[in-house]
Structures are given as structure tokens and as C-alpha cells.
Design a protein around this motif. Structure first.
Motif, PDB file in Angstrom:
ATOM      1  N   GLU A 187       0.825  -1.193   0.000  1.00  0.00           N
ATOM      2  CA  GLU A 187       0.000   0.000   0.000  1.00  0.00           C
ATOM      3  C   GLU A 187       0.870   1.259   0.000  1.00  0.00           C
ATOM      4  O   GLU A 187       2.045   1.239   0.379  1.00  0.00           O
ATOM      5  CB  GLU A 187      -0.908   0.013   1.232  1.00  0.00           C
ATOM      6  CG  GLU A 187      -1.892  -1.149   1.303  1.00  0.00           C
ATOM      7  CD  GLU A 187      -2.939  -1.101   0.208  1.00  0.00           C
ATOM      8  OE1 GLU A 187      -3.238   0.027  -0.260  1.00  0.00           O
ATOM      9  OE2 GLU A 187      -3.433  -2.155  -0.188  1.00  0.00           O
ATOM     10  N   ARG A 206      -5.140   0.056  13.933  1.00  0.00           N
ATOM     11  CA  ARG A 206      -6.406  -0.088  13.199  1.00  0.00           C
ATOM     12  C   ARG A 206      -7.621  -0.116  14.136  1.00  0.00           C
ATOM     13  O   ARG A 206      -8.673  -0.651  13.784  1.00  0.00           O
ATOM     14  CB  ARG A 206      -6.394  -1.353  12.318  1.00  0.00           C
ATOM     15  CG  ARG A 206      -5.294  -1.370  11.254  1.00  0.00           C
ATOM     16  CD  ARG A 206      -5.315  -2.650  10.438  1.00  0.00           C
ATOM     17  NE  ARG A 206      -4.344  -2.636   9.359  1.00  0.00           N
ATOM     18  CZ  ARG A 206      -3.075  -2.982   9.486  1.00  0.00           C
ATOM     19  NH1 ARG A 206      -2.618  -3.348  10.687  1.00  0.00           N
ATOM     20  NH2 ARG A 206      -2.256  -2.950   8.453  1.00  0.00           N
ATOM     21  N   LYS A 207      -7.464   0.471  15.308  1.00  0.00           N
ATOM     22  CA  LYS A 207      -8.559   0.468  16.283  1.00  0.00           C
ATOM     23  C   LYS A 207      -9.100   1.865  16.565  1.00  0.00           C
ATOM     24  O   LYS A 207     -10.162   2.000  17.170  1.00  0.00           O
ATOM     25  CB  LYS A 207      -8.079  -0.159  17.596  1.00  0.00           C
ATOM     26  CG  LYS A 207      -7.725  -1.637  17.476  1.00  0.00           C
ATOM     27  CD  LYS A 207      -7.223  -2.176  18.801  1.00  0.00           C
ATOM     28  CE  LYS A 207      -6.849  -3.660  18.679  1.00  0.00           C
ATOM     29  NZ  LYS A 207      -6.311  -4.196  19.966  1.00  0.00           N
ATOM     30  N   THR A 262      -4.989   7.840   6.957  1.00  0.00           N
ATOM     31  CA  THR A 262      -4.711   6.404   6.940  1.00  0.00           C
ATOM     32  C   THR A 262      -3.564   6.059   7.892  1.00  0.00           C
ATOM     33  O   THR A 262      -3.614   5.069   8.631  1.00  0.00           O
ATOM     34  CB  THR A 262      -4.361   5.943   5.514  1.00  0.00           C
ATOM     35  OG1 THR A 262      -5.445   6.264   4.635  1.00  0.00           O
ATOM     36  CG2 THR A 262      -4.115   4.447   5.459  1.00  0.00           C
ATOM     37  N   LYS A 290     -18.182   4.059   8.899  1.00  0.00           N
ATOM     38  CA  LYS A 290     -16.988   3.764   8.106  1.00  0.00           C
ATOM     39  C   LYS A 290     -17.016   4.549   6.805  1.00  0.00           C
ATOM     40  O   LYS A 290     -18.055   4.654   6.159  1.00  0.00           O
ATOM     41  CB  LYS A 290     -16.886   2.266   7.806  1.00  0.00           C
ATOM     42  CG  LYS A 290     -16.266   1.459   8.927  1.00  0.00           C
ATOM     43  CD  LYS A 290     -15.909   0.053   8.462  1.00  0.00           C
ATOM     44  CE  LYS A 290     -15.148  -0.703   9.564  1.00  0.00           C
ATOM     45  NZ  LYS A 290     -14.728  -2.038   9.095  1.00  0.00           N
ATOM     46  N   SER A 314      -2.795   3.544  15.255  1.00  0.00           N
ATOM     47  CA  SER A 314      -3.604   3.134  16.409  1.00  0.00           C
ATOM     48  C   SER A 314      -3.832   1.625  16.438  1.00  0.00           C
ATOM     49  O   SER A 314      -4.631   1.141  17.241  1.00  0.00           O
ATOM     50  CB  SER A 314      -4.964   3.837  16.356  1.00  0.00           C
ATOM     51  OG  SER A 314      -5.784   3.296  15.327  1.00  0.00           O
ATOM     52  N   ILE A 346     -12.319   2.988   6.809  1.00  0.00           N
ATOM     53  CA  ILE A 346     -11.719   3.560   8.008  1.00  0.00           C
ATOM     54  C   ILE A 346     -12.823   4.022   8.958  1.00  0.00           C
ATOM     55  O   ILE A 346     -13.788   4.657   8.540  1.00  0.00           O
ATOM     56  CB  ILE A 346     -10.789   4.736   7.654  1.00  0.00           C
ATOM     57  CG1 ILE A 346      -9.568   4.222   6.876  1.00  0.00           C
ATOM     58  CG2 ILE A 346     -10.326   5.484   8.896  1.00  0.00           C
ATOM     59  CD1 ILE A 346      -8.616   5.303   6.444  1.00  0.00           C
ATOM     60  N   GLN A 347     -12.651   3.705  10.245  1.00  0.00           N
ATOM     61  CA  GLN A 347     -13.626   4.129  11.239  1.00  0.00           C
ATOM     62  C   GLN A 347     -13.546   5.644  11.429  1.00  0.00           C
ATOM     63  O   GLN A 347     -12.466   6.212  11.601  1.00  0.00           O
ATOM     64  CB  GLN A 347     -13.337   3.447  12.578  1.00  0.00           C
ATOM     65  CG  GLN A 347     -13.674   1.952  12.590  1.00  0.00           C
ATOM     66  CD  GLN A 347     -15.118   1.708  13.001  1.00  0.00           C
ATOM     67  OE1 GLN A 347     -16.042   2.247  12.396  1.00  0.00           O
ATOM     68  NE2 GLN A 347     -15.316   0.911  14.030  1.00  0.00           N
ATOM     69  N   TRP A 349      -4.735   6.095  11.499  1.00  0.00           N
ATOM     70  CA  TRP A 349      -5.538   4.902  11.796  1.00  0.00           C
ATOM     71  C   TRP A 349      -4.631   3.684  11.976  1.00  0.00           C
ATOM     72  O   TRP A 349      -4.808   2.895  12.909  1.00  0.00           O
ATOM     73  CB  TRP A 349      -6.539   4.698  10.671  1.00  0.00           C
ATOM     74  CG  TRP A 349      -7.395   3.492  10.812  1.00  0.00           C
ATOM     75  CD1 TRP A 349      -8.340   3.253  11.775  1.00  0.00           C
ATOM     76  CD2 TRP A 349      -7.398   2.348   9.951  1.00  0.00           C
ATOM     77  NE1 TRP A 349      -8.937   2.033  11.561  1.00  0.00           N
ATOM     78  CE2 TRP A 349      -8.374   1.454  10.447  1.00  0.00           C
ATOM     79  CE3 TRP A 349      -6.691   1.991   8.802  1.00  0.00           C
ATOM     80  CZ2 TRP A 349      -8.643   0.218   9.834  1.00  0.00           C
ATOM     81  CZ3 TRP A 349      -6.960   0.794   8.191  1.00  0.00           C
ATOM     82  CH2 TRP A 349      -7.918  -0.081   8.711  1.00  0.00           C
ATOM     83  N   LEU A 350      -3.631   3.544  11.097  1.00  0.00           N
ATOM     84  CA  LEU A 350      -2.696   2.429  11.216  1.00  0.00           C
ATOM     85  C   LEU A 350      -1.867   2.539  12.502  1.00  0.00           C
ATOM     86  O   LEU A 350      -1.590   1.537  13.153  1.00  0.00           O
ATOM     87  CB  LEU A 350      -1.765   2.391  10.000  1.00  0.00           C
ATOM     88  CG  LEU A 350      -2.406   1.980   8.665  1.00  0.00           C
ATOM     89  CD1 LEU A 350      -1.400   2.160   7.527  1.00  0.00           C
ATOM     90  CD2 LEU A 350      -2.912   0.548   8.708  1.00  0.00           C
ATOM     91  N   THR A 355      -2.791   4.778  22.515  1.00  0.00           N
ATOM     92  CA  THR A 355      -2.063   5.425  21.422  1.00  0.00           C
ATOM     93  C   THR A 355      -1.646   6.802  21.905  1.00  0.00           C
ATOM     94  O   THR A 355      -2.459   7.537  22.468  1.00  0.00           O
ATOM     95  CB  THR A 355      -2.941   5.563  20.163  1.00  0.00           C
ATOM     96  OG1 THR A 355      -3.391   4.265  19.761  1.00  0.00           O
ATOM     97  CG2 THR A 355      -2.162   6.187  19.018  1.00  0.00           C
TER      98      THR A 355
END
Length: 282
Positions: free
Chosen positions: A2, A55-56, A47, A106, A53, A110-111, A50-51, A86
Motif C-alpha cells: 500500500e 487499526r482500532k 490512513t 466507516k 492506532s 476507516i472508522q 488509523w494504522l 495510542t
């Protein structure tokens, strides 16, 4: 691999060596990388947050408003994240706050906070002018219910910034097409002038408006437009603006044009004088 990725995962999967990771990529946030020759976009940084964290986390605030389609969010704006375990770091603000399941949704996998929850956070955490500008942009992109936002405030009694939120919400207007239009609207309201209507259509003949006024008072045929730099730099637009101004004057409108260099007190004086000349009294 990615565009934005977790470095340790890429090395473990054999996509690149640790040496290649350090040579060709740089971290956006701790452990999350982007190619060195790439300028990060807001989406890249969202992005990456989010990564970071695991992904949470849930994207919130100004970045969440951008994911919902709101304009006027800079690519280097701080990313706000609601997460546990985090840490905040440069460009990333982490808040350990309560977030109900129905306050999340979402966007592209992504949340992110819902529009109502996003509005709730914008109104609490930003200074008044910035808050209203971003709330205007959010409302323009995806209308949200003020009642839903106030219900969130009711459920979170004692949360920081609720007084600021309640002061900002009544000022939200989806008709504001830029932060400067929001600034101008707040300027006249704070000066004690009547609350203006936004995006007023003006028809000379036929059915289609030849002009949409940024804001104004139709009963008095007084309006105000904020002219950004594009109005002066784009010659065809500059010419259209002048022709439009002459049409408005023929139809009896007093249209006050405001530019960045104008003094705020002078803008208020011009607007007040125009309204008074048409019969308005404080």
C-alpha cells in the motif's frame, strides 16, 4: 504494498528490507511509512493515523469532516483520533474519550465519527470562528441534525467545551461557501446587525438567477459578497463580476464587496450605512 503502510509488517512480509525501509521511506507517524519522494495528502495522513492506532482508532474532528466531504481542510491539518493506548505525537492529536457504537461509521474502510458526532467535537474543541467555519462546511457537505448534536451533549454532561458548542450551533449555516464567508457573516452578526440570509438568488428576467449573493437582507435589498483572490486573478471572472455588479445596481441592490485588505470596522460601517439608507433601525 500500500501507499501508506506499517513498516514492521512490510519487512515481516518480505516486501522490503529494513535497510530499504530506512533509505526509501519516511515515517508519517511512529511505525507508519510513506515514500520519501511523495508529498503526503490528507488522506495519507488519515490512513497513517488509523494504522498507528493498530487499526482500532476512530478519526474525529476536522479530518473526520473532510472524510464526510467537507471542504477547506488543509492537507497538513492535525489529525484527531479517538483511541486508547495510542500516544499523541507531532501532527496527531489522540483523545481517550467515550464513543458509543452509533457515533461511529466507516468511510472507505476507516472508522470515523458520524456527522453529528463530528459536529459535536468541532464545536467543543475549536475556537468559535474556526468551529463555525468547519461546521458550516460540514453542514454544506452532509447535513446533520442540530438536535442530534445537542442530544450527544446531553448524554455527555460535564464534557469539556459544551458551552462553546451550544454557542456555535445556532450560528451554523450551510449556505457559507468558504471560511471567509463565515467570517463575514459572524462579523455582521457580532456587530448587532440583522442575521443575513445566505446564497440569495437574483433573477432579472426568466427563471434562472444571474447571481447568487453570498449573504444579505432581501427586505432591504442590501447584500455583501466576499471576493477572494481568484476574483482578481481570473480576468474573465473579474469582468463577469463587474457586469454582475452593474446589473445588481440596476435592480436596486446595494451590494457591498469585501476583500481581504478591508478593515473590519469599515466593512461594518458600510453595511450599517447601507441598511440604514433602506430603512433599517437597530
Amino acid at each position: 504494498m500500500e501507499r501508506v503502510f506499517v513498516g514492521s509488517e512490510a519487512v515481516a512480509a518480505g516486501h522490503l528490507t529494513r535497510h530499504e525501509l530506512q533509505r526509501w521511506y519516511h515515517p508519517l507517524y511512529r511505525g507508519v511509512y510513506l515514500a520519501k519522494d511523495t508529498t503526503p495528502t490528507l488522506r495519507d495522513r488519515v490512513t497513517a493515523a488509523w494504522l498507528a492506532s493498530g487499526r482500532k482508532g476512530v478519526i474525529a474532528g476536522v479530518a473526520a469532516s473532510a472524510l464526510h466531504g467537507a471542504e477547506w481542510v488543509d492537507a497538513d491539518a492535525d489529525i484527531e483520533l479517538i483511541a486508547q493506548n495510542t500516544r499523541s505525537q507531532s501532527g496527531l492529536i489522540v483523545r481517550d474519550e467515550t464513543l458509543a457504537a452509533d457515533a461511529m461509521t466507516k468511510v472507505a474502510g476507516i472508522q470515523v465519527t458520524t456527522p453529528a458526532r463530528t459536529a459535536y467535537d468541532l464545536g467543543r474543541h475549536l475556537p468559535r470562528g474556526h468551529a463555525v467555519a468547519h461546521l458550516d462546511a460540514l453542514a454544506r457537505a452532509t447535513p446533520f441534525s442540530t438536535e442530534d448534536v445537542l442530544l450527544l451533549a446531553k448524554h455527555h454532561r460535564g464534557a469539556r467545551g459544551l458551552r462553546k458548542l451550544r454557542a456555535a450551533l445556532p450560528l451554523v449555516d450551510a449556505g457559507a461557501a468558504s471560511p471567509k464567508e463565515t467570517w463575514l457573516r459572524l462579523l455582521v452578526i457580532d456587530a448587532g446587525l440583522p442575521v443575513p440570509t445566505t446564497q440569495i438568488p437574483v433573477i432579472e428576467r426568466g427563471y434562472w438567477p444571474f447571481a447568487w449573493l453570498d449573504m444579505g437582507w432581501e427586505d432591504y435589498k442590501v447584500s455583501a459578497d466576499y471576493d477572494g483572490e481568484q476574483h482578481q486573478k481570473d480576468r474573465p471572472r473579474y469582468v463577469r463580476d463587474h457586469k454582475r455588479q452593474r446589473k445588481l445596481e440596476r435592480l436596486g441592490w446595494i451590494n457591498i464587496r469585501v476583500i481581504k485588505e478591508d478593515d473590519a470596522d469599515d466593512v461594518i460601517r458600510r453595511t450599517r450605512d447601507a441598511l440604514r439608507s433602506r430603512g433599517w433601525r437597530p
